[in-house]
Write an enzyme that holds these catalytic residues in place. Structure first.
Site, PDB file in Angstrom:
ATOM      1  N   LYS A 234       1.317  -7.019  -4.840  1.00 32.17           N
ATOM      2  CA  LYS A 234       0.393  -5.922  -4.563  1.00 32.17           C
ATOM      3  C   LYS A 234       0.689  -5.339  -3.187  1.00 32.17           C
ATOM      4  O   LYS A 234       1.014  -6.081  -2.249  1.00 32.17           O
ATOM      5  CB  LYS A 234      -1.044  -6.452  -4.620  1.00 32.17           C
ATOM      6  CG  LYS A 234      -2.126  -5.374  -4.556  1.00 32.17           C
ATOM      7  CD  LYS A 234      -3.513  -5.990  -4.696  1.00 32.17           C
ATOM      8  CE  LYS A 234      -4.612  -4.952  -4.644  1.00 32.17           C
ATOM      9  NZ  LYS A 234      -5.960  -5.550  -4.813  1.00 32.17           N
TER      10      LYS A 234
ATOM     11  N   SER B 284      -8.778  -3.360  -8.178  1.00 35.48           N
ATOM     12  CA  SER B 284      -7.814  -2.530  -7.464  1.00 35.48           C
ATOM     13  C   SER B 284      -6.364  -2.991  -7.657  1.00 35.48           C
ATOM     14  O   SER B 284      -5.448  -2.242  -7.349  1.00 35.48           O
ATOM     15  CB  SER B 284      -8.141  -2.532  -5.964  1.00 35.48           C
ATOM     16  OG  SER B 284      -7.975  -3.839  -5.426  1.00 35.48           O
TER      17      SER B 284
ATOM     18  N   SER C 248     -11.046  -7.539  -7.951  1.00 36.20           N
ATOM     19  CA  SER C 248      -9.822  -6.733  -8.028  1.00 36.20           C
ATOM     20  C   SER C 248      -8.642  -7.390  -8.729  1.00 36.20           C
ATOM     21  O   SER C 248      -7.667  -6.720  -9.051  1.00 36.20           O
ATOM     22  CB  SER C 248      -9.389  -6.305  -6.624  1.00 36.20           C
ATOM     23  OG  SER C 248     -10.213  -5.262  -6.175  1.00 36.20           O
TER      24      SER C 248
END
Ligand SMILES: [Zn+2]
Lengths: 477, 477
Positions: B62, B137, B161
């Protein structure tokens, strides 16, 4: 007019090996700009702080020495403001409130001004990180068209020591700062002779005027100058019928004046919050006790020892302990010369200090090695020089000359001092009473006396002066 | 292909350890057209450590986890050009086990968002159905796995997330116990809630990646050192689950997410079918109600936004990142204002709300109360976990939302937030296990257990994957 002065002093813990929250060196001075840095002290995204445990120990030492109450739940707070010296947009500090507390509360420092003792109360002590150093190319913020930022200093451990507004004159502030400096030096947590290692914000109010804050003054000398200037300025305004409003001013160290902050500084909201990256840490009782046991002799105890064991006068003892370097110096000279007390201390305080810039005090041993001064003291003891000669030697020693060299060059190896010689002549006359009786009849008796005196001076006495003295004495008798 | 199978095949000498990364870039470029998964691709690198735990396994990271010399943007224009100088601890650990970081995945800007739509680089599409959001996210990491590009990836989970995108793309995701995975190198959003965690297409791969990244780190003072050793997870990643794990497993079925007014009835019904299957395999399922769960999103927002306003204060383009205006052309206030305009709308909204909450007078009203409510929620969840092995909820109680969903319609998001944020607020581990995958309504289960008990979650997860959902059997084939 009643003057009230309170201080927020920031001192760097210069004896630490590393910065407060990372493993960069705490010794940042003299390094090329922006080379003493890492992701943590640059506040790089993703980096996390971790507490330097030695900094906590140093802070405990200081809190104990200042008689403060340590809050054993160690917690950190973020203090937010936007300024380019602050890479994270906040400073990790400590705070009283919002679920966290200041490092230590209360305490005091005893000062002496003109022989009068006074207690200055401490409000609180905090540990925090130093921001980066901003360099103005012209030396002045207003005339510089750009700034340079050196992050080598960013993250250095600072102690913030806040006093109550207990000081009533610039002299008291000076005495307080000298005492504080000496305590920190004795604790061996800070060497405050290093440039920028002691900075202060000063709150001053005069008469019925509002409190004025003068921010970020560096060094003891400038702090005192700034206060003198600001007190005079406020008195002047009040005497002319003006009013002193609450404001923040800055110290211009080049022009030696305070001036209003460029931007009108409103009551700033630092949006304090507990720092979630640094979990609460309970300082164990054992750690505090361990530190207490290792506390060294502090200035006040040292002065008492000088008075009681060395027979020093109170005044000289307190002047000596106002600086660790000075007190150490005195003890070294006393040890090397085998002479202690006011004679040695006086030579250091009233003579030597007159020739050394107060900023250079910590270097005193390098300017005049204690061995050299000890030799002067020994010469004095042996009557080989007079006190006047000793005083004359001091500036020459400061210039780097050695005692023997000076004596040679000045021709002092021959004793010309009348007082010294007179005393010896007196002794010889006392020891030879019958010679004095013969003197009318036997002109050689005078030669005999002179010979005896010369013998006693190790052949260093000036025969002409001795003859003069002897003739005078004979005429008088 | 499952990483565990691949690694076993290498061990047996059946395939070459570069097989999985061969042609990777070409495949990514083709898939990326469709889903917008990667923000930055790493240069293909065969120089990984051989014969280690993850040798040759392509892993996506990420883009809020810093990678040395590999651009890390947090999907923000602010960091559009930011190339970190160091690796996050988790990245270091992956690399030292031979894992190959193939690129940085798309996400909501600074991890703020639930749909992956606040990215400066545009939204990621759901590989199950490109018109739907993959959830946020960690949207890119989920899509990278769901599309088959990588077997495993790193995500971060502040309020769901990792787990929401896992639920919406039909993969596995774990939010570890707070303090079990180092956050050093994770760009902070809300420090006391953020955790890095593994995401994978197989529960076995999930456990393997977790075993590699987990554990105490001296660089993160919030990590814990007394935990199940990583070797346990690494070993079990290659083993089938305890066949008796379901027998008498005590499961607390949390009522609130099932009866939430915005919950999707079809999703809930299908989820309940699987709950019946758990019972059929021997689990004891009882419904429990914790009304405070409905307030969890509000507690979460107050804490997370306050932290965010503090954590994002550092972005000004001064030391790194994008700078639209230089200091020379303006003053500091203007400088900060103009450069910080680069944040997206959602980020600005959270910074503003957080700054407001932290300002004088409001802290006690909001932040302090949120902290107290958080402590209460922690107590209530732990009371339940004292009686039950796990708390169960759907991974999501609504189907994936369309990409053009109006994110300001907070109620729909509240329905999922409440079941996700409770694990972050209480610091508990939570796993999402897919139960069935479809183009519109993937179904999954979330299990929450006591702190430091990830081992139980993996055992149950493997059992469900193998015997109840049967998704793992398809992978094996
Ligand atoms: Zn550093």
């Amino acid at each position: 007019m009643n003057i009230k002065i309170g201080l927020e002093v920031h001192v760097q813990l210069t004896s630490l090996k590393t910065k407060l929250f990372c493993s960069c060196s705490a010794d940042y001075r003299g390094k090329p700009p922006n080379t003493n840095i890492c992701p943590v002290c640059l506040g790089m995204p993703g980096s996390l702080p971790r507490v330097n445990k030695e900094a906590i120990k140093s802070a405990i030492k200081v809190a104990l020495a200042l008689n403060s109450n340590i809050n054993q739940v160690l917690a950190w707070a973020r203090k937010h403001y936007f300024y380019p010296d602050l890479p994270k947009g906040y400073q990790i500090s400590q705070y009283d409130g919002k679920g966290v507390a200041t490092f230590a509360k209360g305490g005091y420092i005893n000062i002496r001004v003109n022989g009068k003792k006074k207690k200055i109360k401490i409000r609180r002590i905090n540990i925090e990180e130093d921001p980066a150093r901003i360099v103005y190319p012209t030396g002045d913020a207003e005339t510089s068209s750009y700034i340079l930022i050196d992050y080598n200093r960013s993250g250095i451990a600072l102690l913030e020591i806040v006093t109550e507004p207990d000081m009533n004159s610039p002299e008291e502030v000076r005495a307080f700062l000298e005492k504080l400096r000496s305590i920190l030096e004795h604790l061996e947590v800070s060497d405050l002779s290093l440039e920028g290692s002691m900075r202060a914000d000063v709150n001053i109010s005069v008469g019925d005027g509002e409190r004025v804050e003068v921010k970020n003054i560096s060094g003891l000398k400038d702090i005192e100058q700034a206060i003198r200037y600001e007190v005079a300025r406020q008195i002047d305004v009040l005497e002319k019928g003006g009013r002193i409003e609450r404001e923040t001013r800055h110290w211009d160290s080049t022009r030696k004046i305070t001036k209003p902050a460029r931007v009108k500084e409103y009551e700033e909201d630092y949006r304090y919050m507990p720092d979630p990256n640094l979990p609460f840490y309970i300082i164990p009782d054992e750690l505090i006790e361990e530190v207490r046991k290792t506390l060294p002799e502090l200035p006040e105890e040292r002065a008492a020892r000088f008075i009681n064991q060395h027979g020093l006068s109170e005044y000289l003892a307190h002047v000596l302990v106002s600086s660790k370097a000075l007190a150490d110096y005195y003890e070294k000279v006393a040890e090397l010369s085998g002479v202690k007390g006011d004679k040695v201390a006086g030579l250091i305080v009233t003579d030597l200090l007159g020739w050394i810039d107060s900023e250079d005090l910590s270097n005193i041993s390098r300017i005049v090695p204690p061995e050299d001064l000890a030799e002067v003291v020994k010469l004095l003891e042996k009557n080989e020089i007079t006190i006047k000669m000793a005083k004359e030697m001091i500036p020459l020693l400061v210039r780097g000359e050695k005692p023997r060299q000076i004596i040679e060059r000045m021709g002092w190896s021959v004793i010309r001092n009348r007082a010294v010689l007179e005393k010896i002549v007196d002794d010889v006359l006392k020891e030879n009473p019958q010679v004095l009786k013969d003197i009318e009849r036997n002109p050689r008796a005078v030669q005999f006396i002179i010979g005896k005196v010369l013998e006693k001076t190790g052949k260093k006495g000036d025969p002409k002066i001795i003859a003069e003295i002897v003739r005078e004495k004979i005429r008088l008798s | 292909m499952r990483a565990v199978d691949f690694l076993l095949s290498i061990k047996r000498g059946e395939i070459d350890d570069v097989k999985l990364i061969e042609g990777f870039r070409e495949r990514v470029i083709a898939e990326d057209e469709k889903y917008n998964i990667f923000i930055t691709l790493a240069e293909p690198d065969e120089a990984f450590h051989r014969k280690r735990l993850l040798s040759g396994v392509p892993i996506a990271v990420k883009d809020n986890i810093v990678t040395k010399n590999l651009r890390t943007t947090c999907a923000s224009q602010v960091l559009e050009n930011f190339v970190p100088s160091y690796d996050a601890t988790v990245v270091e650990r992956i690399k030292s086990e031979g894992g190959v970081i193939v690129g940085k995945t798309n996400m909501d800007e600074f991890a703020m968002g639930a749909l992956g739509t606040t990215s400066y680089f545009g939204p990621t599409r759901n590989p199950l159905n490109p018109s739907l959001s993959p959830g946020g996210s960690s949207s890119g990491s989920a899509a990278a796995i769901s599309s088959g590009l990588v077997p495993m990836a790193l995500g971060s989970d502040t309020g769901g997330s990792i787990r929401l995108p896992a639920a919406w793309t039909g993969i596995y995701g774990l939010k570890p116990t707070y303090g079990l995975v180092s956050r050093y190198g994770l760009v902070s959003y809300s420090d006391s809630l953020d955790q890095i965690g593994p995401m994978a297409s197989s529960i076995f791969d999930l456990e393997l990646l977790f075993g590699v990244i987990m554990g105490w780190d001296e660089k993160d003072p919030t990590t814990y050192d007394k935990h199940v050793p990583s070797e346990v997870f690494i070993k079990r990643a290659f083993m089938n689950p305890d066949p008796h794990i379901m027998r008498n497993l005590r499961v607390a079925l949390l009522k609130e997410p099932l009866v939430h007014e915005d919950a999707d009835q079809k999703v809930v019904d299908r989820f309940m079918d699987y709950v019946s299957e758990l019972e059929a395999y021997g689990a004891v399922v009882e419904e429990v109600s914790i009304p405070l769960v409905n307030k969890a999103p509000q507690i979460y927002y107050v804490i997370a936004f306050s932290d965010a306003s503090s954590n994002l204060a550092r972005y000004s383009g001064l030391l790194y990142g994008k700078r639209v205006v230089d200091v020379i052309d303006t003053d500091w206030d203007e400088y900060y204002m103009r450069n910080r305009k680069l944040f997206g709308w959602e980020v600005k909204r959270r910074i503003l709300l957080g700054s407001f909450i932290l300002s004088a007078g409001y802290y006690e009203m909001y932040y302090d109360r949120a902290l107290r409510a958080r402590a209460k929620l922690y107590d209530e969840l732990n009371k339940v976990l004292a009686k039950y092995d796990v708390i169960a909820t759907p991974g999501s109680n609504i189907p994936p939302l369309p990409l053009d969903f109006d994110a300001s319609d907070l109620s729909r998001l509240n329905a999922i937030d409440s079941l996700l944020v409770i694990a972050n607020l209480a610091g508990l581990p939570a796993i999402v296990i897919p139960l069935e995958v479809s183009t519109n309504t993937p179904i999954s289960i979330q299990l929450i257990s006591q702190k430091w008990s990830e081992d139980i979650l993996f055992e149950i997860g493997k059992y469900i994957a193998l015997y109840i959902s049967k998704l793992e059997r398809e992978l094996e084939a």
